[in-house]
Structure formats: structure tokens, C-alpha cells
Design a protein around this motif. Structure first.
Motif, mmCIF file in Angstrom:
data_model
loop_
_atom_site.group_PDB
_atom_site.id
_atom_site.type_symbol
_atom_site.label_atom_id
_atom_site.label_comp_id
_atom_site.label_asym_id
_atom_site.label_seq_id
_atom_site.Cartn_x
_atom_site.Cartn_y
_atom_site.Cartn_z
ATOM 1 N N ARG A 1 -71.593 26.648 -12.437
ATOM 2 C CA ARG A 1 -70.382 25.819 -12.578
ATOM 3 C C ARG A 1 -69.274 26.551 -13.315
ATOM 4 O O ARG A 1 -68.140 26.081 -13.332
ATOM 5 C CB ARG A 1 -70.735 24.536 -13.325
ATOM 6 N N GLY A 2 -69.521 27.678 -13.931
ATOM 7 C CA GLY A 2 -68.500 28.411 -14.675
ATOM 8 C C GLY A 2 -68.260 27.855 -16.050
ATOM 9 O O GLY A 2 -67.196 28.128 -16.649
ATOM 10 N N ASP A 3 -69.222 27.117 -16.580
ATOM 11 C CA ASP A 3 -69.038 26.543 -17.912
ATOM 12 C C ASP A 3 -69.077 27.604 -19.006
ATOM 13 O O ASP A 3 -68.564 27.382 -20.109
ATOM 14 C CB ASP A 3 -70.106 25.497 -18.186
ATOM 15 N N LEU A 4 -69.694 28.750 -18.683
ATOM 16 C CA LEU A 4 -69.788 29.794 -19.706
ATOM 17 C C LEU A 4 -68.425 30.424 -20.011
ATOM 18 O O LEU A 4 -68.191 30.919 -21.130
ATOM 19 C CB LEU A 4 -70.777 30.865 -19.255
ATOM 20 N N ASN A 5 -67.523 30.424 -18.997
ATOM 21 C CA ASN A 5 -66.199 31.049 -19.195
ATOM 22 C C ASN A 5 -65.209 30.093 -19.833
ATOM 23 O O ASN A 5 -64.188 30.544 -20.384
ATOM 24 C CB ASN A 5 -65.645 31.532 -17.862
ATOM 25 N N HIS A 6 -65.477 28.766 -19.740
ATOM 26 C CA HIS A 6 -64.542 27.782 -20.305
ATOM 27 C C HIS A 6 -65.210 27.014 -21.442
ATOM 28 O O HIS A 6 -64.981 25.828 -21.636
ATOM 29 C CB HIS A 6 -64.073 26.797 -19.226
ATOM 30 N N GLY A 7 -65.994 27.689 -22.163
ATOM 31 C CA GLY A 7 -66.723 26.984 -23.206
ATOM 32 C C GLY A 7 -65.840 26.508 -24.331
ATOM 33 O O GLY A 7 -66.099 25.470 -24.929
ATOM 34 N N HIS A 8 -64.740 27.238 -24.639
ATOM 35 C CA HIS A 8 -63.892 26.877 -25.767
ATOM 36 C C HIS A 8 -62.583 26.242 -25.313
ATOM 37 O O HIS A 8 -61.664 26.089 -26.129
ATOM 38 C CB HIS A 8 -63.582 28.125 -26.604
ATOM 39 N N ASP A 9 -62.466 25.882 -24.035
ATOM 40 C CA ASP A 9 -61.254 25.220 -23.518
ATOM 41 C C ASP A 9 -61.405 23.711 -23.709
ATOM 42 O O ASP A 9 -62.276 23.078 -23.105
ATOM 43 C CB ASP A 9 -61.082 25.559 -22.045
ATOM 44 N N PRO A 10 -60.529 23.103 -24.566
ATOM 45 C CA PRO A 10 -60.692 21.670 -24.809
ATOM 46 C C PRO A 10 -60.329 20.811 -23.602
ATOM 47 O O PRO A 10 -60.832 19.694 -23.458
ATOM 48 C CB PRO A 10 -59.762 21.371 -25.977
ATOM 49 N N SER A 11 -59.564 21.318 -22.692
ATOM 50 C CA SER A 11 -59.166 20.525 -21.526
ATOM 51 C C SER A 11 -60.197 20.580 -20.402
ATOM 52 O O SER A 11 -60.100 19.828 -19.426
ATOM 53 C CB SER A 11 -57.825 21.022 -20.979
ATOM 54 N N TYR A 12 -61.219 21.420 -20.535
ATOM 55 C CA TYR A 12 -62.217 21.585 -19.491
ATOM 56 C C TYR A 12 -63.423 20.713 -19.842
ATOM 57 O O TYR A 12 -63.872 20.682 -20.983
ATOM 58 C CB TYR A 12 -62.625 23.054 -19.363
ATOM 59 N N THR A 13 -63.983 20.018 -18.784
ATOM 60 C CA THR A 13 -65.174 19.165 -18.973
ATOM 61 C C THR A 13 -66.373 19.865 -18.366
ATOM 62 O O THR A 13 -66.532 19.890 -17.138
ATOM 63 C CB THR A 13 -64.987 17.791 -18.321
ATOM 64 N N PRO A 14 -67.262 20.466 -19.180
ATOM 65 C CA PRO A 14 -68.435 21.183 -18.657
ATOM 66 C C PRO A 14 -69.560 20.203 -18.277
ATOM 67 O O PRO A 14 -69.496 19.005 -18.533
ATOM 68 C CB PRO A 14 -68.834 22.082 -19.800
ATOM 69 N N CYS A 15 -70.624 20.735 -17.710
ATOM 70 C CA CYS A 15 -71.817 19.919 -17.382
ATOM 71 C C CYS A 15 -72.552 19.533 -18.651
ATOM 72 O O CYS A 15 -72.962 18.396 -18.813
ATOM 73 C CB CYS A 15 -72.724 20.706 -16.448
#
Length: 512
Positions: A97-111
Motif C-alpha cells: 500500500r505504500g504506507d512505509l513511504n508516508h508514515g510521517h505524513d499527517p494527511s495520509y491514512t495508512p492501513c
């Protein structure tokens, strides 16, 4: 020593509980045991081939039967591998899902929130599996694949926990350790009890908790060859320790002595003290019962080889009466002392007793004399010819023909005597037994027979006795004629003159 003599009497002078000095068995080469003293069966299975797959069909029992070190290794490896596999699956979902690259982005909702790498994915799995729930890492609603993986993780974790924890619980609660507190004597003994030769050993329970429905069995392990030539290695034979009487059912609150009576049905029927040194056998003892605290069945085992069977020994008592209770002294549990015991086997003893005694054997001469006397003596119910009545009848003699008839033979005499014996009292003999001339005289008598010779009956008095044929023959030479009962008076028994003078003329001519 003095206390033991006072307790058991002067018959047991030699009492020594040291086995090294009381019994010196011949030195033998130590042979392999079928069952060890601690109860472990010394048997290994090999060359199973394709039958090893049967162990996997009953995996739970296979794991329980493994040793503790293998159980702990399997327990640790199973949880470690399961945790690593599930943590890797969470990391793969985050990587795809690419959650590893957006781990510190507050606007991104990871799994999974706050999962940036593999260690964070592993920590998330541990928190979920152990239901710790720190609250920093959690699944969001934007990840349906994460929800499915979470359900699978919960089901798999429950199965693994139930399997491994249940296996460890059963392993720890096995009653094998309960058997460690059940004792068996180091040696078995052979001595007399109640006048019978018996094989005995002792069992005891060290715990205060009872063994419910305790039962004991014994097996004799001995190789033998059948009459057909078949060799049976380690053949098992049952030893009777009281199956018919209920003596095998034990109330094991204090040490008990188990007894096997050596009788014709016992495999030790022909065992003697001398043959014991040359025998090779093993006695396996199995004690079963239900553990009172857990309700599980416990089995304790031990064995005795021929070197551990002491002939002519008995166990020392271990029970004593104290003030208000009974005390068991387990320091004397294995101790024995010597007692007088016959060295021969039960078979030899029975054969010795079955031989006839010389004093009770009758001699041939006595036997022959007794048999001849029995053949010569015959019993007559009622016969007696008193001498007084014969003398009263006149000491004279009968006519010669009557004398010849009376002495004609023993067979006619015996027949007449037996005929007389069938009556209960006196019996009259008719004139048919007289000679023909006398019969004619008796039959030709008319109404005036009162004035003539009247031979209506000959009476013989008798009483019960037993006489030989020779005695009866002597009496037949001097028969006594007595008058018949009634008012008539026979001229044969006249008191005046000789009896021949009173006979008719024809009888007097016959007597000449």
C-alpha cells in the motif's frame, strides 16, 4: 537384636538386616532386564519403515510422549515462527500500500497507523495477539485486507494456544510422578506362610493421599520352548496374587506384603533353592490405581530377577503402635531376616508325601490269611443250636441213615442253614427233609396218629451268630431234635430208657 528376639521368639536366632552378610548369591554376569527397577520398559522399536506416519496421525499424543526438552523446544519454535510469519504479513500489506513511504505524513491514512518498518509491524502483531492494546498502533477503516488478516490472526492464535498450552498442561499433570511415591521392596522373598511355600514382596505408599481402587498384578517373563519345538522369547505368564479371593484389591494406607502361593498351578511349582541359582526369569509387578487428588489413573511398575529373590527370608515388620496412632518405619522397608524354610520344591514335597509308608503297608502273609478267613467265614442271620438242648434230647445217636444224610456234604448243609436264617424266630422243618421211609410212616398215619410216632415238625432253636463251615459241620454231627410246641408228647424224647427203644420196629431194624 535382643528386641527382635523378644518380638519374634527364640525360633529366629539369626536376624540380620544387612543384605551383604545375610545372603551371598552366586556371582552372575549382569544380564539385560525387560523392565527396569524404576518401571521403565527397556524396549526400543526399530525398522518401522513407512509406519512412522502413524505417529503424525496422533500428533497430540506424540507431543505428550516426547521428553521435556523436546516439548520446550517445539513450544518456543512454534510461537516464534508464528509471530515472525504474521509480522511479515502485516509488513507486506504496508509495503504494498505504500504506507512505509508516508508514515510521517499527517494527511495520509495508512492501513495500520504508526507502522513504518518491520520492527513496528512485529510490535503491532504482538500487541494484537497478546491483547495488550497500547493504543499507538491500530487498524484503520481504509484497509479491508488488514481486517481480514486480523480475523485470520485471531483464529490461528487461538488454535496454537489451545494446542501447545493443552499439551504442556497434560504433560505436567501426568500421574507418572505420582508413581515416584509408590515404593516396592528391593528384593522378593520365598518362605512359608500358613504352612504353604509363598513368593512375597512388599509395596508401600509414601503419601497421605490414598490410591483409589488400587490393584496389583504380576507377570513372569521367561523364555521357553513348546512341545512342538517353537521357541518363545520373553513369554509372559500370569502369577496369581489373589484374583479369586480379592487379595489383589489393595487398601494401600500402610505397607502391604503381596503373597503368591506356590501350588501345582504356579510356574514355580518345581522351583527349589538349588534350581533357583540356575534359573533365568523376571517377575514384573504392576500396581494400578486412581490418584485421589486428580482422579487420573496411575501405574507403577518394577521387576525382580532371579538374583533378587531370596530363599528362606522374611520381611521385617515396619508397623508399630504409638500413643494414638500407628507409625510406619520406612527405614526397615527393604530389610529381611532368615527363617527356617525347606530347601526343596513344592513338587518334591508332594511327591514325598504321596509315597506309601512302610508301616501302613500290609504284609502278604497277613493279607492272605485275612482274605482266606473272610472267604471261609459267612454270616447267618439267625442260627444257634444250644448244647443244653442237645443233651436234653438224649445223648444218644440218630438212625444211621439220618446221620449219613446230615453229613452228606457241606453244600446241602449250607443251603439248609441259609434257609433257616431267613426267619425272625424259630422255624419248623417239615417231614419232607426226612428219609422216604419216615415220610411214608408220617403220610400213612390216620386219625389215630396220636398213638403213633408223630414227626410233625423238628424244631431248632437259634440266635444270631457267625460260624465257619467247619463249625457248622461239627454241629451237624450232633443235631438236636426238639419236640414241636403243643400238647402232644413225642416218643422220641421219652425220658425213660434209650431213645431207640421207643422207636417202631421198622426204625429199630433200620438203626441196626
Amino acid at each position: 537384636m535382643a528386641a527382635l528376639r523378644r518380638k519374634f521368639g527364640e525360633d529366629y536366632q539369626v536376624v540380620n538386616t544387612n543384605r551383604a552378610t545375610t545372603f551371598s548369591a552366586p556371582v552372575k554376569k549382569k544380564r539385560q532386564r525387560f523392565v527396569e527397577k524404576n518401571g521403565r520398559c527397556n524396549v526400543q522399536h526399530g525398522n518401522l519403515g513407512g509406519e512412522t506416519s502413524r505417529y503424525l496421525s496422533d500428533l497430540f499424543t506424540t507431543l505428550v510422549d516426547l521428553k521435556w526438552r523436546w516439548n520446550l523446544l517445539i513450544f518456543i519454535l512454534t510461537y516464534t515462527i508464528a509471530w515472525l510469519v504474521m509480522a511479515s504479513m502485516w509488513w507486506i500489506i504496508a509495503y504494498i500500500r505504500g504506507d512505509l513511504n508516508h508514515g510521517h505524513d499527517p494527511s495520509y491514512t495508512p492501513c495500520v497507523a504508526n507502522v513504518y518498518n518491520f520492527p513496528s509491524a512485529f510490535l503491532f502483531f504482538i500487541e494484537t495477539e497478546a491483547t495488550i492494546g497500547y493504543g499507538h498502533r491500530y487498524i484503520t477503516e481504509k484497509c479491508p485486507e488488514g481486517i481480514i488478516l486480523f480475523l485470520f490472526q485471531s483464529l490461528l492464535g487461538s488454535i496454537v494456544d489451545a494446542f501447545l498450552i493443552g499439551c504442556m498442561f497434560i504433560k505436567m499433570s501426568q500421574p507418572k510422578k505420582r508413581a515416584e511415591t509408590l515404593m516396592f521392596s528391593q528384593d522378593a522373598v520365598i518362605s512359608q506362610r500358613d504352612g504353604k511355600l509363598c513368593l512375597m514382596f512388599r509395596v508401600g505408599n509414601l503419601r497421605n493421599s490414598h490410591m483409589v481402587s488400587a490393584q496389583i498384578r504380576c507377570k513372569l517373563i521367561k523364555s521357553r520352548q513348546t512341545p512342538e519345538g517353537e521357541f518363545l522369547p520373553l513369554d509372559q505368564c500370569e502369577l496369581d496374587v489373589g484374583f479369586g479371593t480379592g487379595a489383589d484389591q489393595l487398601f494401600l494406607v500402610s505397607p502391604l506384603t503381596i503373597c503368591h502361593e506356590i501350588n501345582p498351578k504356579s510356574p514355580f511349582f518345581d522351583l527349589s533353592q538349588r534350581s533357583l541359582a540356575n534359573e533365568q526369569f523376571e517377575i514384573v509387578v504392576i500396581l494400578e490405581g486412581i490418584v485421589e487428588t486428580t482422579g487420573m489413573t496411575c501405574q507403577a511398575r518394577t521387576s525382580y530377577t532371579e538374583d533378587e529373590v531370596l530363599w528362606g527370608h522374611r520381611f521385617l515388620p515396619v508397623m508399630s503402635l504409638e500413643e494414638g496412632f500407628f507409625r510406619v518405619d520406612y527405614s526397615q522397608f527393604h530389610s529381611t531376616f532368615e527363617v527356617p524354610t525347606p530347601p526343596y520344591s513344592v513338587k518334591e514335597h508332594e511327591e514325598k508325601n504321596s509315597l506309601p509308608s512302610p508301616q501302613s503297608t500290609p504284609t502278604p502273609a497277613l493279607t492272605e490269611g485275612h482274605g482266606a478267613r473272610r472267604n471261609r467265614v459267612f454270616s447267618v442271620d439267625c442260627i444257634n443250636i444250644p448244647e443244653e438242648r442237645g443233651r436234653q434230647a438224649g445223648g444218644g445217636r440218630l438212625p444211621s441213615k439220618l446221620q449219613r444224610m446230615s453229613s452228606s456234604g457241606k453244600e446241602d448243609l449250607q443251603r439248609k442253614v441259609l434257609l433257616l436264617s431267613s426267619q425272625h424266630s424259630e422255624k419248623a422243618c417239615s417231614t419232607g427233609d426226612l428219609p422216604l421211609k419216615l415220610q411214608r410212616l408220617s403220610s400213612s398215619a390216620g386219625p389215630e396218629s396220636d398213638n403213633r410216632l408223630q414227626l410233625n415238625s423238628l424244631k431248632v432253636g437259634f440266635e444270631p451268630m457267625t460260624q465257619s463251615t467247619g463249625d457248622l459241620y461239627q454241629h451237624s454231627l450232633q443235631p438236636a431234635l426238639s419236640p414241636a410246641p403243643g400238647p402232644m408228647h413225642s416218643p422220641l424224647l421219652s425220658a425213660a430208657g434209650r431213645p431207640e427203644d421207643n422207636l417202631p420196629a421198622k426204625l429199630r431194624k433200620m438203626n441196626r
